[in-house]
Motif scaffolding. Sequence first.
Motif, mmCIF file in Angstrom:
data_model
loop_
_atom_site.group_PDB
_atom_site.id
_atom_site.type_symbol
_atom_site.label_atom_id
_atom_site.label_comp_id
_atom_site.label_asym_id
_atom_site.label_seq_id
_atom_site.Cartn_x
_atom_site.Cartn_y
_atom_site.Cartn_z
ATOM 1 N N ALA A 1 41.968 47.596 43.718
ATOM 2 C CA ALA A 1 42.771 46.399 43.446
ATOM 3 C C ALA A 1 41.918 45.178 43.122
ATOM 4 O O ALA A 1 42.294 44.343 42.300
ATOM 5 C CB ALA A 1 43.667 46.102 44.642
ATOM 6 N N PHE B 1 41.161 44.372 39.458
ATOM 7 C CA PHE B 1 42.188 43.708 38.646
ATOM 8 C C PHE B 1 42.155 42.191 38.873
ATOM 9 O O PHE B 1 42.367 41.415 37.939
ATOM 10 C CB PHE B 1 43.571 44.293 38.975
ATOM 11 C CG PHE B 1 43.711 45.715 38.511
ATOM 12 C CD1 PHE B 1 44.194 46.002 37.246
ATOM 13 C CD2 PHE B 1 43.309 46.769 39.320
ATOM 14 C CE1 PHE B 1 44.291 47.309 36.796
ATOM 15 C CE2 PHE B 1 43.399 48.088 38.888
ATOM 16 C CZ PHE B 1 43.890 48.361 37.618
ATOM 17 N N ARG C 1 49.487 48.133 37.947
ATOM 18 C CA ARG C 1 48.603 47.373 38.860
ATOM 19 C C ARG C 1 48.193 46.048 38.212
ATOM 20 O O ARG C 1 48.101 45.011 38.871
ATOM 21 C CB ARG C 1 47.360 48.208 39.186
ATOM 22 C CG ARG C 1 47.674 49.495 39.922
ATOM 23 C CD ARG C 1 46.500 50.448 39.862
ATOM 24 N NE ARG C 1 46.207 50.879 38.489
ATOM 25 C CZ ARG C 1 45.153 51.621 38.137
ATOM 26 N NH1 ARG C 1 44.292 52.003 39.046
ATOM 27 N NH2 ARG C 1 44.969 51.958 36.859
ATOM 28 N N CYS D 1 45.266 47.516 30.122
ATOM 29 C CA CYS D 1 44.762 46.697 31.240
ATOM 30 C C CYS D 1 44.238 45.334 30.757
ATOM 31 O O CYS D 1 44.897 44.310 30.924
ATOM 32 C CB CYS D 1 43.662 47.425 32.014
ATOM 33 S SG CYS D 1 44.249 48.878 32.903
ATOM 34 N N ASP E 1 49.509 48.475 32.436
ATOM 35 C CA ASP E 1 49.329 49.173 33.707
ATOM 36 C C ASP E 1 50.043 48.405 34.845
ATOM 37 O O ASP E 1 49.925 47.176 34.936
ATOM 38 C CB ASP E 1 47.816 49.243 33.975
ATOM 39 C CG ASP E 1 47.481 50.025 35.214
ATOM 40 O OD1 ASP E 1 47.021 51.167 35.077
ATOM 41 O OD2 ASP E 1 47.670 49.479 36.320
#
Length: 157
Positions: free
Chosen positions: A134, A137, A55, A14, A53
Amino acid sequence: MKKQVLFVCLGNICRSPAAEGVFLHLLEQSQACDRFVVDSAGTGGWHVGKAADARMRAAASRRGIQLPSRARQLERADLNRFDHILTMDASNLLQVQALAGKAGGSSLARIEPLLRYCSRFDVSEVPDPYYGGAEGFEHVLDLLEDACSGLLQALDD
Ligand code: 4NP
């Protein structure tokens, strides 16, 4: 000599691959790619070989940023291979410093928190977005864009 920059988080899926992608994007924009070697790694090895990742990749892609990295675990040799090691949170920093200690304190890399280079945000850690929603991120990318811009200014003198 190219400057060698390594971004480090826990899982390397991430935060640190996103930091790597953001920094590479800034290098492209400022035509500085040939002056740097950029990589990322995780202190943990659970996700070795995996792409970032999905996302994180989607959020970065919406900003025109690609995340090319495959997860790998930080190794002792990184402490001498890189000039700069930028950590995402206090735990990563301690882990990298511990590895440097095991190496007899002989590491060449300067080890420091990435968010030291922020100018718009006054926070010291990039929060782990893995188990959140979300917006986590997006917040990570906001922090990384600010810090990576400051880092590039500091290193590209
Ligand atoms: P990262 O996030 O350190 O930003 O890559 C994490 C991803 C996965 C895990 C931990 C942190 N995990 O424990 O699986």
